[in-house]
Design a protein around this motif. Structure first.
Motif, PDB file in Angstrom:
ATOM      1  N   PHE A 213      25.400   6.475 -23.362  1.00 25.73           N
ATOM      2  CA  PHE A 213      24.897   6.997 -24.631  1.00 25.73           C
ATOM      3  C   PHE A 213      24.090   5.988 -25.442  1.00 25.73           C
ATOM      4  N   VAL A 214      24.146   4.705 -25.089  1.00 27.51           N
ATOM      5  CA  VAL A 214      23.475   3.687 -25.905  1.00 27.51           C
ATOM      6  C   VAL A 214      22.121   3.330 -25.299  1.00 27.51           C
ATOM      7  N   GLU A 215      21.311   2.643 -26.094  1.00 22.18           N
ATOM      8  CA  GLU A 215      19.971   2.269 -25.668  1.00 22.18           C
ATOM      9  C   GLU A 215      19.865   0.780 -25.351  1.00 22.18           C
ATOM     10  N   ARG A 216      20.781   0.000 -25.890  1.00 24.17           N
ATOM     11  CA  ARG A 216      20.677  -1.457 -25.818  1.00 24.17           C
ATOM     12  C   ARG A 216      22.073  -2.050 -25.745  1.00 24.17           C
ATOM     13  N   VAL A 217      22.206  -3.149 -25.000  1.00 29.48           N
ATOM     14  CA  VAL A 217      23.493  -3.817 -24.841  1.00 29.48           C
ATOM     15  C   VAL A 217      23.341  -5.284 -25.248  1.00 29.48           C
ATOM     16  N   ILE A 218      24.257  -5.747 -26.097  1.00 32.96           N
ATOM     17  CA  ILE A 218      24.302  -7.150 -26.502  1.00 32.96           C
ATOM     18  C   ILE A 218      25.640  -7.708 -26.044  1.00 32.96           C
ATOM     19  N   VAL A 219      25.611  -8.755 -25.228  1.00 29.24           N
ATOM     20  CA  VAL A 219      26.829  -9.380 -24.705  1.00 29.24           C
ATOM     21  C   VAL A 219      27.030 -10.716 -25.412  1.00 29.24           C
ATOM     22  N   LEU A 220      28.221 -10.893 -25.994  1.00 29.26           N
ATOM     23  CA  LEU A 220      28.570 -12.142 -26.681  1.00 29.26           C
ATOM     24  C   LEU A 220      29.575 -12.928 -25.852  1.00 29.26           C
ATOM     25  N   ASP A 221      29.510 -14.244 -25.965  1.00 30.79           N
ATOM     26  CA  ASP A 221      30.517 -15.120 -25.373  1.00 30.79           C
ATOM     27  C   ASP A 221      30.564 -16.403 -26.183  1.00 30.79           C
ATOM     28  N   LYS A 222      31.750 -16.760 -26.644  1.00 31.29           N
ATOM     29  CA  LYS A 222      31.963 -17.983 -27.422  1.00 31.29           C
ATOM     30  C   LYS A 222      30.999 -18.079 -28.600  1.00 31.29           C
ATOM     31  N   GLY A 223      30.793 -16.940 -29.256  1.00 24.85           N
ATOM     32  CA  GLY A 223      29.984 -16.912 -30.459  1.00 24.85           C
ATOM     33  C   GLY A 223      28.489 -16.876 -30.246  1.00 24.85           C
ATOM     34  N   ARG A 224      28.034 -16.817 -28.995  1.00 21.33           N
ATOM     35  CA  ARG A 224      26.611 -16.810 -28.702  1.00 21.33           C
ATOM     36  C   ARG A 224      26.206 -15.516 -27.995  1.00 21.33           C
ATOM     37  N   ILE A 225      24.959 -15.114 -28.173  1.00 20.32           N
ATOM     38  CA  ILE A 225      24.420 -13.979 -27.426  1.00 20.32           C
ATOM     39  C   ILE A 225      23.993 -14.494 -26.052  1.00 20.32           C
ATOM     40  N   VAL A 226      24.617 -13.947 -25.002  1.00 22.31           N
ATOM     41  CA  VAL A 226      24.294 -14.397 -23.648  1.00 22.31           C
ATOM     42  C   VAL A 226      23.455 -13.365 -22.887  1.00 22.31           C
ATOM     43  N   ARG A 227      23.383 -12.151 -23.414  1.00 28.69           N
ATOM     44  CA  ARG A 227      22.518 -11.134 -22.809  1.00 28.69           C
ATOM     45  C   ARG A 227      22.195 -10.090 -23.873  1.00 28.69           C
ATOM     46  N   ASP A 228      20.932  -9.691 -23.948  1.00 27.19           N
ATOM     47  CA  ASP A 228      20.480  -8.700 -24.930  1.00 27.19           C
ATOM     48  C   ASP A 228      19.299  -7.962 -24.318  1.00 27.19           C
ATOM     49  N   ASP A 229      19.539  -6.699 -23.893  1.00 27.97           N
ATOM     50  CA  ASP A 229      18.471  -5.985 -23.189  1.00 27.97           C
ATOM     51  C   ASP A 229      18.817  -4.497 -23.140  1.00 27.97           C
ATOM     52  N   THR A 230      17.959  -3.739 -22.483  1.00 23.13           N
ATOM     53  CA  THR A 230      18.229  -2.321 -22.268  1.00 23.13           C
ATOM     54  C   THR A 230      19.424  -2.165 -21.330  1.00 23.13           C
ATOM     55  N   VAL A 231      20.016  -0.982 -21.333  1.00 20.55           N
ATOM     56  CA  VAL A 231      21.167  -0.716 -20.458  1.00 20.55           C
ATOM     57  C   VAL A 231      20.784  -0.954 -19.002  1.00 20.55           C
ATOM     58  N   ALA A 232      19.637  -0.436 -18.585  1.00 23.61           N
ATOM     59  CA  ALA A 232      19.209  -0.570 -17.194  1.00 23.61           C
ATOM     60  C   ALA A 232      19.057  -2.032 -16.798  1.00 23.61           C
ATOM     61  N   ASN A 233      18.430  -2.818 -17.655  1.00 27.51           N
ATOM     62  CA  ASN A 233      18.205  -4.230 -17.328  1.00 27.51           C
ATOM     63  C   ASN A 233      19.501  -5.028 -17.316  1.00 27.51           C
ATOM     64  N   VAL A 234      20.417  -4.703 -18.236  1.00 30.28           N
ATOM     65  CA  VAL A 234      21.700  -5.415 -18.280  1.00 30.28           C
ATOM     66  C   VAL A 234      22.514  -5.124 -17.024  1.00 30.28           C
ATOM     67  N   LEU A 235      22.535  -3.873 -16.579  1.00 27.48           N
ATOM     68  CA  LEU A 235      23.279  -3.519 -15.368  1.00 27.48           C
ATOM     69  C   LEU A 235      22.627  -4.109 -14.121  1.00 27.48           C
ATOM     70  N   THR A 236      21.315  -4.108 -14.091  1.00 27.99           N
ATOM     71  CA  THR A 236      20.605  -4.655 -12.929  1.00 27.99           C
ATOM     72  C   THR A 236      20.793  -6.168 -12.826  1.00 27.99           C
TER      73      THR A 236
END
Length: 334
Positions: free
Chosen positions: A211-234
């Motif tokens: 249902f979402v358009e964009r995924v932001i992944v955090l780790d230890k207070g930092r953004i480690v991934r920020d992209d579309t759902v397709a790109n994050v899964l790929t």
């Protein structure tokens, strides 16, 4: 597109902590975006959300550097009350947000504080309760509700305020499967119909990713991934930080698209890839009839909490030695 939320070189360290909860966050969310924020426990998800509605730095003590802007307002200089009209937030612990003596009052509380006319408040309360499956609960005391019902009550209260930005910190955590599907559909539809920005913090990726358009992944207070759902899964998994849903990983291992998130889509892609014919559904496993004396027996048990609605009503049940038993039902079913 107009920018709703902007983080400019933001770091935050809670008072007394030796580590940063957020480090060098640069982030821009456009109006109407539907975004998932995920990551392991302690990665800074809740702190980031708290920066959006002003709890950080106005409630939690600590050192905030950089700038957070919400609809152009500098959070450091804004009042929490003022931000409340823009940002509606559902916290991880719904009970901590409940402040009144009845469900109807809880849902009306926000619009009342925004100065909404009484007739409009009543209309919003009725609409919000029906939307969250709480119709008929108007006179119930919120703290007497089940965890899932409390979650639904808090969502109804935010729904009735009509904020510009919805921030939901694990809104599905206490809900039964049917409730998860219903609430997720509700908040997505509200955001899209009203053209509002929606931020979902969730670990239940299988439920949310479609249902979402964009995924932001955090780790230890930092953004480690920020992209579309397709790109994050790929891009694949990040060990100990981000693990794709099982169906996505299975598809990837079979040279199918890792963006497959629904069983029907996976089945179709699998059949096309390997030229399979129609695949009949497997027959259910044979079940065995329990033997021997039951080790747990419940006979005609009824129970009510403080004369409220019955939690159990005439329940009879036997459980036998060696049985594997699942107890299912919607929130508040007992």
């Amino acid at each position: 597109m107009e920018t709703d939320i902007e983080f400019q070189n933001v770091s935050f360290q809670y008072e007394g902590s030796t580590t940063f909860a957020l480090q060098d966050i640069n982030l821009s969310l456009q109006r109407g975006e539907i975004v998932l924020i995920t990551g392991p426990a302690g990665s800074g998800k809740t702190t980031l959300c708290s920066c959006i509605n002003g709890i950080v730095p106005h409630y939690h003590n600590g050192e905030l550097t950089g700038e957070v802007l919400v609809r152009g307002h500098h959070v450091k200089r804004a009042r929490i009350g003022g931000l409340a009209s823009l940002v509606g937030m559902v916290f991880q612990d719904p009970e901590s947000q409940l402040v009144t003596a009845s469900v109807a009052d809880e849902v009306a509380f926000g619009p009342e504080n925004l100065g909404i006319p009484r007739e409009e408040i009543q209309r919003r309360v009725t609409e919000a309760l029906e939307a969250t499956r709480l119709g008929g609960y108007e006179d119930r005391e919120p703290h007497s509700l089940s965890g899932g019902e409390q979650q639904a009550c808090v969502i109804a209260a935010i729904y009735a305020m009509h904020p510009e930005i919805y921030v939901m910190d694990e809104p599905l955590a206490n809900l039964d499967p049917a409730g998860k599907a219903h609430v997720l559909k509700l908040v997505i539809e509200v955001a899209r119909q009203r053209g509002k920005t929606l931020i979902l913090v969730e670990h239940a990726l299988e439920d949310v990713l479609p249902f979402v358009e964009r995924v932001i992944v955090l780790d230890k207070g930092r953004i480690v991934r920020d992209d579309t759902v397709a790109n994050v899964l790929t891009a694949g998994d990040i060990p100990h930080v981000f693990t794709r849903p099982a169906l996505s990983r299975l598809a990837d291992s079979m040279d199918l698209s890792p963006t497959l998130l629904h069983p029907d889509e996976f089945h179709q892609a699998l059949a096309e890839r390997y030229r399979l014919g129609s695949m009949a559904a497997p027959s259910p496993s044979n079940t065995t009839t329990p033997t021997g004396e039951p080790i747990i027996t419940i006979q005609a048990v009824s129970y009510a909490y403080e004369r409220e609605k019955k939690a159990l009503d005439g329940v009879s049940l036997d459980i036998h030695d060696g049985e594997l038993v699942a107890i299912l039902g919607r929130n508040g079913s007992g």
